[in-house]
Design a protein around this motif. Structure first.
Motif, PDB file in Angstrom:
ATOM      1  N   ARG A  91       1.035  -0.835  -0.087  1.00  0.00           N
ATOM      2  CA  ARG A  91       0.252  -0.023   0.278  1.00  0.00           C
ATOM      3  C   ARG A  91       0.496   1.149  -0.013  1.00  0.00           C
ATOM      4  O   ARG A  91       0.645   1.920  -0.441  1.00  0.00           O
ATOM      5  N   ALA A  92       1.661   1.459   0.604  1.00  0.00           N
ATOM      6  CA  ALA A  92       2.655   2.253   1.310  1.00  0.00           C
ATOM      7  C   ALA A  92       3.616   2.833  -0.833  1.00  0.00           C
ATOM      8  O   ALA A  92       3.971   3.598  -0.896  1.00  0.00           O
ATOM      9  N   PHE A  93       3.272   1.634  -1.421  1.00  0.00           N
ATOM     10  CA  PHE A  93       4.169   1.608  -2.699  1.00  0.00           C
ATOM     11  C   PHE A  93       3.277   1.810  -3.613  1.00  0.00           C
ATOM     12  O   PHE A  93       3.553   2.158  -4.611  1.00  0.00           O
ATOM     13  N   GLY A  94       1.883   2.059  -3.528  1.00  0.00           N
ATOM     14  CA  GLY A  94       1.150   2.806  -4.377  1.00  0.00           C
ATOM     15  C   GLY A  94      -0.282   1.892  -4.547  1.00  0.00           C
ATOM     16  O   GLY A  94      -0.347   2.517  -5.451  1.00  0.00           O
ATOM     17  N   ALA A  95       0.225   0.970  -4.217  1.00  0.00           N
ATOM     18  CA  ALA A  95      -0.686  -0.073  -5.171  1.00  0.00           C
ATOM     19  C   ALA A  95      -2.368  -0.648  -4.429  1.00  0.00           C
ATOM     20  O   ALA A  95      -2.261  -0.331  -2.630  1.00  0.00           O
ATOM     21  N   GLU A  96      -2.605  -1.122  -5.371  1.00  0.00           N
ATOM     22  CA  GLU A  96      -4.236  -1.648  -4.185  1.00  0.00           C
ATOM     23  C   GLU A  96      -4.434  -2.321  -4.326  1.00  0.00           C
ATOM     24  O   GLU A  96      -3.993  -4.077  -4.739  1.00  0.00           O
ATOM     25  N   VAL A  97      -4.779  -3.001  -2.950  1.00  0.00           N
ATOM     26  CA  VAL A  97      -3.977  -4.655  -2.184  1.00  0.00           C
ATOM     27  C   VAL A  97      -5.632  -4.961  -1.639  1.00  0.00           C
ATOM     28  O   VAL A  97      -6.324  -4.444  -1.033  1.00  0.00           O
ATOM     29  N   THR A  98      -5.460  -6.165  -2.049  1.00  0.00           N
ATOM     30  CA  THR A  98      -6.093  -7.351  -1.622  1.00  0.00           C
ATOM     31  C   THR A  98      -6.233  -8.542  -0.616  1.00  0.00           C
ATOM     32  O   THR A  98      -5.128  -8.425  -1.638  1.00  0.00           O
ATOM     33  N   GLY A  99      -6.807  -8.670   0.512  1.00  0.00           N
ATOM     34  CA  GLY A  99      -5.151  -9.792   1.593  1.00  0.00           C
ATOM     35  C   GLY A  99      -6.374 -10.259   1.203  1.00  0.00           C
ATOM     36  O   GLY A  99      -7.397 -11.282   1.583  1.00  0.00           O
ATOM     37  N   VAL A 100      -5.956 -11.738   1.627  1.00  0.00           N
ATOM     38  CA  VAL A 100      -6.252 -13.064   1.615  1.00  0.00           C
ATOM     39  C   VAL A 100      -6.074 -13.741   3.344  1.00  0.00           C
ATOM     40  O   VAL A 100      -4.577 -13.483   3.522  1.00  0.00           O
ATOM     41  N   CYS A 101      -7.013 -14.060   3.913  1.00  0.00           N
ATOM     42  CA  CYS A 101      -7.044 -14.574   4.690  1.00  0.00           C
ATOM     43  C   CYS A 101      -8.109 -15.223   5.612  1.00  0.00           C
ATOM     44  O   CYS A 101      -9.490 -15.456   4.556  1.00  0.00           O
ATOM     45  N   SER A 102      -7.695 -15.471   6.750  1.00  0.00           N
ATOM     46  CA  SER A 102      -8.936 -16.596   7.621  1.00  0.00           C
ATOM     47  C   SER A 102      -9.950 -15.371   8.233  1.00  0.00           C
ATOM     48  O   SER A 102     -10.058 -14.009   7.902  1.00  0.00           O
ATOM     49  N   THR A 103     -11.203 -16.230   8.313  1.00  0.00           N
ATOM     50  CA  THR A 103     -12.592 -15.192   8.735  1.00  0.00           C
ATOM     51  C   THR A 103     -11.893 -14.102  10.095  1.00  0.00           C
ATOM     52  O   THR A 103     -12.338 -13.188   9.971  1.00  0.00           O
ATOM     53  N   GLY A 104     -11.304 -14.851  11.356  1.00  0.00           N
ATOM     54  CA  GLY A 104     -10.901 -14.398  12.234  1.00  0.00           C
ATOM     55  C   GLY A 104      -9.963 -12.912  12.328  1.00  0.00           C
ATOM     56  O   GLY A 104      -9.751 -12.694  12.963  1.00  0.00           O
ATOM     57  N   LYS A 105      -9.313 -13.225  10.854  1.00  0.00           N
ATOM     58  CA  LYS A 105      -8.364 -11.735  10.798  1.00  0.00           C
ATOM     59  C   LYS A 105      -8.559 -10.755   9.714  1.00  0.00           C
ATOM     60  O   LYS A 105      -7.892 -10.048   9.564  1.00  0.00           O
ATOM     61  N   MET A 106     -10.040 -10.819   8.778  1.00  0.00           N
ATOM     62  CA  MET A 106     -10.147  -9.707   8.559  1.00  0.00           C
ATOM     63  C   MET A 106     -10.542  -8.691   8.596  1.00  0.00           C
ATOM     64  O   MET A 106     -10.054  -7.137   8.677  1.00  0.00           O
ATOM     65  N   ASP A 107     -11.056  -8.286  10.023  1.00  0.00           N
ATOM     66  CA  ASP A 107     -10.616  -7.016  10.277  1.00  0.00           C
ATOM     67  C   ASP A 107      -9.455  -6.610  10.852  1.00  0.00           C
ATOM     68  O   ASP A 107      -9.504  -5.196  11.100  1.00  0.00           O
ATOM     69  N   LEU A 108      -8.489  -6.770  11.433  1.00  0.00           N
ATOM     70  CA  LEU A 108      -6.938  -6.948  11.228  1.00  0.00           C
ATOM     71  C   LEU A 108      -6.569  -6.314  10.106  1.00  0.00           C
ATOM     72  O   LEU A 108      -5.923  -5.261   9.360  1.00  0.00           O
ATOM     73  N   VAL A 109      -6.399  -6.935   8.951  1.00  0.00           N
ATOM     74  CA  VAL A 109      -6.458  -6.846   7.508  1.00  0.00           C
ATOM     75  C   VAL A 109      -7.080  -6.064   6.654  1.00  0.00           C
ATOM     76  O   VAL A 109      -6.255  -5.016   6.573  1.00  0.00           O
ATOM     77  N   ARG A 110      -7.896  -5.897   7.025  1.00  0.00           N
ATOM     78  CA  ARG A 110      -8.708  -3.802   6.477  1.00  0.00           C
ATOM     79  C   ARG A 110      -7.917  -2.744   7.748  1.00  0.00           C
ATOM     80  O   ARG A 110      -7.474  -2.279   6.822  1.00  0.00           O
ATOM     81  N   SER A 111      -7.968  -3.090   8.821  1.00  0.00           N
ATOM     82  CA  SER A 111      -7.530  -1.993   9.600  1.00  0.00           C
ATOM     83  C   SER A 111      -5.675  -1.509   8.980  1.00  0.00           C
ATOM     84  O   SER A 111      -5.161  -0.798   9.268  1.00  0.00           O
ATOM     85  N   LEU A 112      -4.835  -2.718   8.264  1.00  0.00           N
ATOM     86  CA  LEU A 112      -3.687  -2.201   7.913  1.00  0.00           C
ATOM     87  C   LEU A 112      -3.817  -1.813   6.093  1.00  0.00           C
ATOM     88  O   LEU A 112      -2.681  -1.681   5.953  1.00  0.00           O
ATOM     89  N   GLY A 113      -4.977  -1.743   6.187  1.00  0.00           N
ATOM     90  CA  GLY A 113      -4.953  -0.506   4.668  1.00  0.00           C
ATOM     91  C   GLY A 113      -5.842  -1.469   3.924  1.00  0.00           C
ATOM     92  O   GLY A 113      -4.998  -1.021   2.300  1.00  0.00           O
ATOM     93  N   ALA A 114      -5.916  -2.490   3.442  1.00  0.00           N
ATOM     94  CA  ALA A 114      -6.804  -3.628   2.106  1.00  0.00           C
ATOM     95  C   ALA A 114      -7.311  -2.611   2.624  1.00  0.00           C
ATOM     96  O   ALA A 114      -8.303  -2.467   2.798  1.00  0.00           O
ATOM     97  N   SER A 115      -7.321  -3.127   0.512  1.00  0.00           N
ATOM     98  CA  SER A 115      -8.975  -2.676  -0.119  1.00  0.00           C
ATOM     99  C   SER A 115      -9.674  -3.375  -0.073  1.00  0.00           C
ATOM    100  O   SER A 115     -11.435  -3.079   0.243  1.00  0.00           O
ATOM    101  N   HIS A 116     -10.276  -4.504   0.047  1.00  0.00           N
ATOM    102  CA  HIS A 116     -10.467  -5.716  -0.751  1.00  0.00           C
ATOM    103  C   HIS A 116      -9.669  -7.164   0.580  1.00  0.00           C
ATOM    104  O   HIS A 116      -8.595  -6.856   0.896  1.00  0.00           O
ATOM    105  N   VAL A 117     -10.655  -7.510   1.570  1.00  0.00           N
ATOM    106  CA  VAL A 117     -10.450  -8.716   1.903  1.00  0.00           C
ATOM    107  C   VAL A 117     -11.380  -9.826   1.801  1.00  0.00           C
ATOM    108  O   VAL A 117     -12.704 -10.146   1.507  1.00  0.00           O
ATOM    109  N   ILE A 118     -10.519 -11.116   1.161  1.00  0.00           N
ATOM    110  CA  ILE A 118     -10.831 -12.044   1.527  1.00  0.00           C
ATOM    111  C   ILE A 118     -11.530 -13.435   2.266  1.00  0.00           C
ATOM    112  O   ILE A 118      -9.458 -13.638   2.550  1.00  0.00           O
ATOM    113  N   ASP A 119     -11.519 -14.044   2.747  1.00  0.00           N
ATOM    114  CA  ASP A 119     -12.073 -14.942   3.618  1.00  0.00           C
ATOM    115  C   ASP A 119     -11.738 -16.085   2.860  1.00  0.00           C
ATOM    116  O   ASP A 119     -12.651 -16.376   2.193  1.00  0.00           O
ATOM    117  N   TYR A 120     -10.461 -17.185   3.134  1.00  0.00           N
ATOM    118  CA  TYR A 120     -10.303 -17.940   2.488  1.00  0.00           C
ATOM    119  C   TYR A 120     -10.993 -19.251   2.602  1.00  0.00           C
ATOM    120  O   TYR A 120     -11.310 -20.000   2.139  1.00  0.00           O
TER     121      TYR A 120
END
Length: 323
Positions: free
Chosen positions: A168-197
């Protein structure tokens, strides 16, 4: 001094809190009074001696060559060895070494940098290996540029949580893949989209990414490449879940050969440790672009529990050991 020591390879049960002699810095080394130590996947591999490839790399065939665990460190310089010019006693530093689960540890000067001014020691201890690995995956292997679409697999883990922020700091649009319990964390880190694998398959979503950073270490390349742009780059960080010999690292080892037959690029990252990347990371942290995500800090005596929790995959971001 007190330290977490092991005499044989095995599970977290082999780790014991003992009194051992305080080390003295050799030429080119600094003695650090440890304030906190990070827990990364490498600690588990060195503790178990698995996969066997670890032992072949010189860490000890039958038992650990270095009995004290821990490699990420944050603390205060206590003394310096001959030839050290960048530090003096009293400096607050962080970096990598062998044996940071201890009250004191010696580290090579070239693997240490000044601690970010806006972080606690516990936060800082989470960064030397995990954040630098993420930086090298995004900047060097992935060559992420502004406007690109970046997918981070394992975005809620140690390396992944940093990779989301660095991309994100390099200017990318970031999508994160993680488990259900980590989705809020990944959003808080700046991911534009989060996928629950556990519910959705990113490889079937119809979205193509310029760069995929796979920190989860257990998916075949064939799965990730379905979501990779025709000229995109897949960066494989580490390996888990394979056989006893290579433990999944064959995904990284075979990546360059797969690139020979495709317009897509496959890169297995072997991170390197150097103070210049620690300093680059410090600049990003002090600018507010990156901040470690710490789930819990364990006291030194509970370091075995910290290692076990990380390996079980329950950790959101990082855990650290408080000295």
């Amino acid at each position: 001094m007190k330290a977490i020591v092991q005499d044989v390879y095995g599970s977290a049960d082999v780790l014991q809190l003992r009194d051992i002699p305080t080390p003295a810095p050799a030429e080119g080394e600094v003695l650090i009074r440890v304030r906190a130590a990070g827990v990364d996947q490498g600690v588990w591999h060195l503790m178990t001696g698995m996969p066997y490839l670890v032992r072949l790399f010189g860490f000890g065939l039958k038992k650990p060559k270095v009995p004290v665990r821990g490699r990420e460190v944050a603390g205060v310089v206590e003394a310096v060895g001959a030839g050290v010019t960048r530090f003096q006693p009293g400096d607050e530093v962080f970096g990598t070494c062998e044996g940071s689960f201890a009250e004191f540890v010696c580290a090579k000067e070239k693997l240490v940098a000044r601690k970010p001014a806006n972080l606690t020691f516990e936060e800082t201890a989470a960064a030397p290996i995990s954040a630098v690995t993420a930086l090298q995956a995004v900047r060097d292997a992935g060559r992420v540029a502004p406007g690109q679409k970046v997918l981070v697999i394992g975005a809620g883990g140690g390396v992944g949580s940093f990779a989301v922020q660095v991309a994100r700091a390099f200017g990318a649009e970031v999508t994160g893949v993680c488990s259900t319990g980590k989705m809020d964390l990944v959003r808080s880190l700046g991911a534009s989209h989060v996928i629950d694998y556990t519910r959705d398959d990113f490889s079937r979503a119809g979205v193509l990414y310029d760069v995929i950073v796979d920190t989860a270490g257990n998916r075949p390349r064939s799965v990730s490449r379905k979501a990779l742009a025709p000229k995109g780059t897949l960066v494989i960080v580490g390996g888990e879940g394979g056989g006893k010999l290579t433990g999944g690292f064959e995904r990284s080892l075979g990546a360059p050969f797969a690139s020979l037959f495709s317009g897509q690029k496959f890169k297995g990252l072997v991170s390197t440790e150097k103070y210049q990347d620690l300093e680059a990371l410090t600049s990003m942290i002090e600018a507010g672009s990156v901040k470690p995500a710490i789930e819990k800090a364990y006291p030194l005596a509970e370091a075995p529990a910290a290692v076990a929790s990380l390996h079980e995959g329950r950790v959101r971001g990082k855990v650290v050991v408080r000295i």
